[in-house]
Design an enzyme around this catalytic site. Structure first.
Site, PDB file in Angstrom:
ATOM      1  N   ASN A  12       0.807  -1.229   0.000  1.00 35.33           N
ATOM      2  CA  ASN A  12       0.000   0.000   0.000  1.00 35.33           C
ATOM      3  C   ASN A  12       0.837   1.274   0.000  1.00 35.33           C
ATOM      4  O   ASN A  12       0.283   2.366  -0.159  1.00 35.33           O
ATOM      5  CB  ASN A  12      -0.992   0.012   1.179  1.00 35.33           C
ATOM      6  CG  ASN A  12      -1.937  -1.170   1.135  1.00 35.33           C
ATOM      7  OD1 ASN A  12      -2.591  -1.377   0.114  1.00 35.33           O
ATOM      8  ND2 ASN A  12      -1.995  -1.949   2.181  1.00 35.33           N
ATOM      9  N   ALA A  77       1.911  -3.148   6.556  1.00 34.46           N
ATOM     10  CA  ALA A  77       1.149  -4.033   7.451  1.00 34.46           C
ATOM     11  C   ALA A  77       1.862  -5.357   7.711  1.00 34.46           C
ATOM     12  O   ALA A  77       1.588  -6.014   8.724  1.00 34.46           O
ATOM     13  CB  ALA A  77      -0.237  -4.281   6.871  1.00 34.46           C
ATOM     14  N   HIS A 100       8.531   3.635  10.106  1.00 36.46           N
ATOM     15  CA  HIS A 100       7.091   3.832   9.942  1.00 36.46           C
ATOM     16  C   HIS A 100       6.830   5.324   9.847  1.00 36.46           C
ATOM     17  O   HIS A 100       7.325   6.099  10.684  1.00 36.46           O
ATOM     18  CB  HIS A 100       6.308   3.229  11.116  1.00 36.46           C
ATOM     19  CG  HIS A 100       6.560   1.770  11.242  1.00 36.46           C
ATOM     20  ND1 HIS A 100       6.029   0.860  10.355  1.00 36.46           N
ATOM     21  CD2 HIS A 100       7.343   1.074  12.088  1.00 36.46           C
ATOM     22  CE1 HIS A 100       6.473  -0.336  10.673  1.00 36.46           C
ATOM     23  NE2 HIS A 100       7.267  -0.237  11.710  1.00 36.46           N
TER      24      HIS A 100
HETATM   25  C1  DQA Z   1       3.078   1.996   8.358  1.00 42.64           C
HETATM   26  C2  DQA Z   1       2.262   1.589   9.585  1.00 42.64           C
HETATM   27  C3  DQA Z   1       1.582   0.244   9.372  1.00 42.64           C
HETATM   28  O1  DQA Z   1       0.838  -0.116  10.527  1.00 42.64           O
HETATM   29  C4  DQA Z   1       0.640   0.312   8.194  1.00 42.64           C
HETATM   30  O2  DQA Z   1       0.062  -0.942   7.961  1.00 42.64           O
HETATM   31  C5  DQA Z   1       1.300   0.850   6.976  1.00 42.64           C
HETATM   32  C6  DQA Z   1       2.240   1.952   7.098  1.00 42.64           C
HETATM   33  C7  DQA Z   1       3.654   3.416   8.495  1.00 42.64           C
HETATM   34  O3  DQA Z   1       4.526   3.743   7.675  1.00 42.64           O
HETATM   35  O4  DQA Z   1       3.252   4.193   9.361  1.00 42.64           O
HETATM   36  O5  DQA Z   1       1.007   0.429   5.872  1.00 42.64           O
HETATM   37  O6  DQA Z   1       4.171   1.088   8.237  1.00 42.64           O
END
Ligand code: DQA
Length: 145
Positions: A12, A77, A100
């Site tokens: 994503n 994720a 993150h």
């Molecule tokens: C993420 C945090 C994850 O929990 C989430 O599923 C993401 C992005 C972040 O960059 O804050 O896709 O890794």
């Protein structure tokens, strides 16, 4: 000799800039690659990859065993679910930094656990896309120490 840092973004994150900008901001994955590139010390280069597929991310980590000195990874994720990515990172000998964009600890409880953190030298959360720059700088420091 130039040393390569592998920058991996998971599922994503190809939608960065469009997806939930109130959480992830308006910068795109191209901006992330530029920010990471600009943070590198002389003598390093960057390979930036993104995939929505766990197996592809694992294949790139395996390749990095022979081609990269360190890995910066935002596993998306898969952070919270993937023992397979943890195992692949455990087969890589160089430093790993986990990034993150959002502060996962301020969010749903299922985001509070990370398999990747069991392997990472450092974890950066909540600095937005600037976290990638900090992670790249840290890899350069560790590799040149
Ligand atoms: C993420 C945090 C994850 O929990 C989430 O599923 C993401 C992005 C972040 O960059 O804050 O896709 O890794």
């Amino acid at each position: 000799m130039t040393q390569t840092i592998l920058l991996l973004n998971g599922p994503n994150l190809n939608l960065l800039g469009q997806r939930q900008p109130e959480i992830y901001g308006y910068e795109t994955l191209e901006d992330v690659a530029r920010i990471a590139h600009d943070a590198m010390a002389p003598g390093f280069d960057l390979r930036a990859e993104q995939s929505n597929h766990e197996g592809q991310l694992i294949d790139w980590i395996h390749e990095a065993r022979h081609s990269a000195c360190g890995i910066v990874m935002n596993p998306g994720a898969f952070t919270h679910t993937s023992v397979a990515i943890l195992d692949a990172l455990n087969a890589f000998e160089g430093p790993v930094m986990e990034v993150h964009i959002s502060n996962v600890h301020k969010r749903e409880s299922f985001r509070h656990h990370s398999y990747v953190s069991l392997r990472a030298e450092g974890v950066i959360a909540g600095l937005g896309v600037e976290g990638y720059a900090a992670a790249v700088r840290r890899i350069c420091q560790i590799v040149t120490a």
